[in-house]
Design a protein around this motif. Structure first.
Motif, PDB file in Angstrom:
ATOM      1  N   LEU A 127      38.501  11.171  23.053  1.00  0.00           N
ATOM      2  CA  LEU A 127      38.098  11.587  21.713  1.00  0.00           C
ATOM      3  C   LEU A 127      37.686  10.344  20.935  1.00  0.00           C
ATOM      4  CD1 LEU A 127      40.946  14.151  20.968  1.00  0.00           C
ATOM      5  CD2 LEU A 127      38.629  14.603  21.789  1.00  0.00           C
ATOM      6  N   LEU A 128      36.452  10.340  20.449  1.00  0.00           N
ATOM      7  CA  LEU A 128      35.900   9.186  19.756  1.00  0.00           C
ATOM      8  C   LEU A 128      35.881   9.423  18.257  1.00  0.00           C
ATOM      9  CD1 LEU A 128      32.829   8.565  22.099  1.00  0.00           C
ATOM     10  CD2 LEU A 128      35.190   7.756  22.369  1.00  0.00           C
ATOM     11  N   ASP A 129      35.965   8.348  17.496  1.00  0.00           N
ATOM     12  CA  ASP A 129      35.896   8.426  16.046  1.00  0.00           C
ATOM     13  C   ASP A 129      34.431   8.324  15.624  1.00  0.00           C
ATOM     14  OD1 ASP A 129      35.794   7.906  13.280  1.00  0.00           O
ATOM     15  OD2 ASP A 129      37.742   6.904  13.328  1.00  0.00           O
TER      16      ASP A 129
ATOM     17  N   LEU B 121      31.710   4.898  14.804  1.00  0.00           N
ATOM     18  CA  LEU B 121      30.494   4.754  15.597  1.00  0.00           C
ATOM     19  C   LEU B 121      29.226   4.971  14.779  1.00  0.00           C
ATOM     20  CD1 LEU B 121      31.881   6.535  18.738  1.00  0.00           C
ATOM     21  CD2 LEU B 121      31.220   4.120  18.580  1.00  0.00           C
ATOM     22  N   GLY B 122      29.382   5.103  13.452  1.00  0.00           N
ATOM     23  CA  GLY B 122      28.225   5.197  12.572  1.00  0.00           C
ATOM     24  C   GLY B 122      27.707   6.601  12.309  1.00  0.00           C
ATOM     25  N   PHE B 123      28.449   7.617  12.687  1.00  0.00           N
ATOM     26  CA  PHE B 123      28.052   9.004  12.398  1.00  0.00           C
ATOM     27  C   PHE B 123      28.867   9.481  11.203  1.00  0.00           C
ATOM     28  CE2 PHE B 123      26.724   8.278  16.687  1.00  0.00           C
ATOM     29  CZ  PHE B 123      25.496   8.914  16.748  1.00  0.00           C
ATOM     30  N   ASP B 124      28.383   9.131  10.004  1.00  0.00           N
ATOM     31  CA  ASP B 124      29.128   9.365   8.776  1.00  0.00           C
ATOM     32  C   ASP B 124      28.869  10.717   8.144  1.00  0.00           C
ATOM     33  OD1 ASP B 124      30.400   6.888   8.885  1.00  0.00           O
ATOM     34  OD2 ASP B 124      28.690   5.887   7.949  1.00  0.00           O
ATOM     35  N   VAL B 125      27.892  11.457   8.633  1.00  0.00           N
ATOM     36  CA  VAL B 125      27.532  12.739   8.037  1.00  0.00           C
ATOM     37  C   VAL B 125      27.925  13.860   9.006  1.00  0.00           C
ATOM     38  CG1 VAL B 125      25.621  14.169   7.223  1.00  0.00           C
ATOM     39  CG2 VAL B 125      25.634  11.702   6.745  1.00  0.00           C
ATOM     40  N   THR B 126      28.756  14.770   8.516  1.00  0.00           N
ATOM     41  CA  THR B 126      29.094  15.981   9.273  1.00  0.00           C
ATOM     42  C   THR B 126      28.679  17.165   8.418  1.00  0.00           C
ATOM     43  OG1 THR B 126      30.970  14.901  10.344  1.00  0.00           O
ATOM     44  CG2 THR B 126      30.927  17.313  10.399  1.00  0.00           C
ATOM     45  N   VAL B 127      27.954  18.089   9.031  1.00  0.00           N
ATOM     46  CA  VAL B 127      27.419  19.239   8.301  1.00  0.00           C
ATOM     47  C   VAL B 127      27.597  20.492   9.160  1.00  0.00           C
ATOM     48  CG1 VAL B 127      25.356  20.242   7.233  1.00  0.00           C
ATOM     49  CG2 VAL B 127      25.695  17.761   7.190  1.00  0.00           C
TER      50      VAL B 127
ATOM     51  N   LYS C 284      27.955  22.932  14.165  1.00  0.00           N
ATOM     52  CA  LYS C 284      28.591  21.727  13.644  1.00  0.00           C
ATOM     53  C   LYS C 284      27.713  20.568  14.086  1.00  0.00           C
ATOM     54  CE  LYS C 284      32.661  18.791  13.839  1.00  0.00           C
ATOM     55  NZ  LYS C 284      33.957  18.560  14.510  1.00  0.00           N
ATOM     56  N   CYS C 285      27.244  19.807  13.121  1.00  0.00           N
ATOM     57  CA  CYS C 285      26.308  18.721  13.393  1.00  0.00           C
ATOM     58  C   CYS C 285      26.864  17.410  12.857  1.00  0.00           C
ATOM     59  CB  CYS C 285      24.968  18.990  12.710  1.00  0.00           C
ATOM     60  SG  CYS C 285      24.249  20.586  13.118  1.00  0.00           S
ATOM     61  N   VAL C 286      26.549  16.323  13.549  1.00  0.00           N
ATOM     62  CA  VAL C 286      26.863  14.989  13.042  1.00  0.00           C
ATOM     63  C   VAL C 286      25.568  14.185  13.031  1.00  0.00           C
ATOM     64  CG1 VAL C 286      29.263  14.998  13.823  1.00  0.00           C
ATOM     65  CG2 VAL C 286      27.492  14.040  15.299  1.00  0.00           C
ATOM     66  N   ALA C 287      25.484  13.264  12.080  1.00  0.00           N
ATOM     67  CA  ALA C 287      24.298  12.412  11.959  1.00  0.00           C
ATOM     68  C   ALA C 287      24.724  11.073  11.371  1.00  0.00           C
ATOM     69  CB  ALA C 287      23.255  13.081  11.066  1.00  0.00           C
TER      70      ALA C 287
ATOM     71  N   ASN D 291      37.870  16.262   6.191  1.00  0.00           N
ATOM     72  CA  ASN D 291      38.438  17.053   7.267  1.00  0.00           C
ATOM     73  C   ASN D 291      39.954  17.014   7.126  1.00  0.00           C
ATOM     74  OD1 ASN D 291      39.490  18.013   9.677  1.00  0.00           O
ATOM     75  ND2 ASN D 291      37.814  17.235  10.895  1.00  0.00           N
ATOM     76  N   SER D 292      40.568  18.147   6.869  1.00  0.00           N
ATOM     77  CA  SER D 292      42.009  18.215   6.668  1.00  0.00           C
ATOM     78  C   SER D 292      42.780  18.503   7.952  1.00  0.00           C
ATOM     79  CB  SER D 292      42.346  19.291   5.639  1.00  0.00           C
ATOM     80  OG  SER D 292      41.722  18.990   4.411  1.00  0.00           O
ATOM     81  N   LYS D 293      42.097  19.022   8.965  1.00  0.00           N
ATOM     82  CA  LYS D 293      42.727  19.268  10.263  1.00  0.00           C
ATOM     83  C   LYS D 293      41.653  19.223  11.322  1.00  0.00           C
ATOM     84  CE  LYS D 293      45.692  22.367  12.888  1.00  0.00           C
ATOM     85  NZ  LYS D 293      46.495  23.589  12.880  1.00  0.00           N
ATOM     86  N   ASN D 294      41.939  18.504  12.400  1.00  0.00           N
ATOM     87  CA  ASN D 294      40.973  18.383  13.490  1.00  0.00           C
ATOM     88  C   ASN D 294      41.749  18.463  14.797  1.00  0.00           C
ATOM     89  OD1 ASN D 294      38.784  17.941  15.101  1.00  0.00           O
ATOM     90  ND2 ASN D 294      38.570  15.785  14.592  1.00  0.00           N
ATOM     91  N   SER D 295      41.923  19.666  15.303  1.00  0.00           N
ATOM     92  CA  SER D 295      42.663  19.857  16.541  1.00  0.00           C
ATOM     93  C   SER D 295      41.874  20.749  17.479  1.00  0.00           C
ATOM     94  CB  SER D 295      44.028  20.490  16.257  1.00  0.00           C
ATOM     95  OG  SER D 295      44.698  20.744  17.465  1.00  0.00           O
ATOM     96  N   ALA D 296      41.490  20.196  18.597  1.00  0.00           N
ATOM     97  CA  ALA D 296      40.801  20.989  19.605  1.00  0.00           C
ATOM     98  C   ALA D 296      41.808  21.651  20.542  1.00  0.00           C
ATOM     99  CB  ALA D 296      39.858  20.098  20.409  1.00  0.00           C
ATOM    100  N   ALA D 297      43.084  21.413  20.291  1.00  0.00           N
ATOM    101  CA  ALA D 297      44.135  21.894  21.181  1.00  0.00           C
ATOM    102  C   ALA D 297      44.377  23.394  21.037  1.00  0.00           C
ATOM    103  CB  ALA D 297      45.431  21.137  20.891  1.00  0.00           C
ATOM    104  N   VAL D 298      44.760  24.014  22.149  1.00  0.00           N
ATOM    105  CA  VAL D 298      45.203  25.398  22.162  1.00  0.00           C
ATOM    106  C   VAL D 298      46.673  25.394  21.745  1.00  0.00           C
ATOM    107  CG1 VAL D 298      45.601  27.406  23.655  1.00  0.00           C
ATOM    108  CG2 VAL D 298      43.574  25.975  24.000  1.00  0.00           C
TER     109      VAL D 298
END
Length: 160
Positions: free
Chosen positions: A57-59, A63-69, A111-114, A144-151
């Motif tokens: 899992l990368l941040d 890595l310069g992807f500051d925009v999430t839309v 979900k997009c990042v740029a 982002n208040s929660k970021n869990s891809a876990a089941v």
């Protein structure tokens, strides 16, 4: 959840989900079995499709992807061929990280990042020009208040 999974399988899945780099020896220790049967169980879980892969899992910000839309996409046609064509279009777009087909007013949510807004705006122009796209509504992520891809396996393991 499949009836084929016992409590050891669920513990294995939980441990691997928490740490995909765990060694088989450590995993076996944590779930209370010896390494050879633990490895056999992991292989069986992989073959059965319970474990679909391993990744780091990368941040995105580092890595310069500051925009999430999030982009809500409404298509002009829901014909099977048109849905598949849109999904093929989306799979080829590197800014799109997730694509979900929905029921209701919106056909897809993306979900997009740029790296910046100009790059994202260029993508939106490309997206709105795609075949069968009626309209696109975007929402810029502020936090982002929660970021869990876990089941939530803890619900099956009795830790809830």
């Amino acid at each position: 959840m499949s009836k084929d999974l016992d409590s050891i399988d669920l513990k294995i899945l939980s441990e691997i989900q928490a740490d995909g780099r765990i060694t088989n020896v450590e995993l076996a220790k944590r779930v209370g079995i010896s390494p050879p049967p633990c490895l056999r169980r992991v292989k069986a879980l992989e073959e059965a499709g319970y474990i679909t892969g391993y990744r780091g899992l990368l941040d995105p910000h580092r890595l310069g992807f500051d925009v999430t839309v999030f982009a809500a996409v409404h298509l002009s046609s829901q014909a099977e061929a048109d849905l598949r064509a849109f999904e093929d279009f989306v799979r080829a777009e590197p800014l799109v990280r997730e694509c979900w087909m929905l029921s209701g007013e919106v056909d897809y949510i993306l979900k997009c990042v740029a790296p910046d807004m100009a790059t994202f705006q260029h993508f939106v122009a490309h997206l709105t020009a795609a075949p069968h796209v009626r309209n696109v509504r975007t929402s810029l992520v502020l936090q982002n208040s929660k970021n869990s891809a876990a089941v939530p396996l803890e619900l099956r393991l009795g830790r809830a």
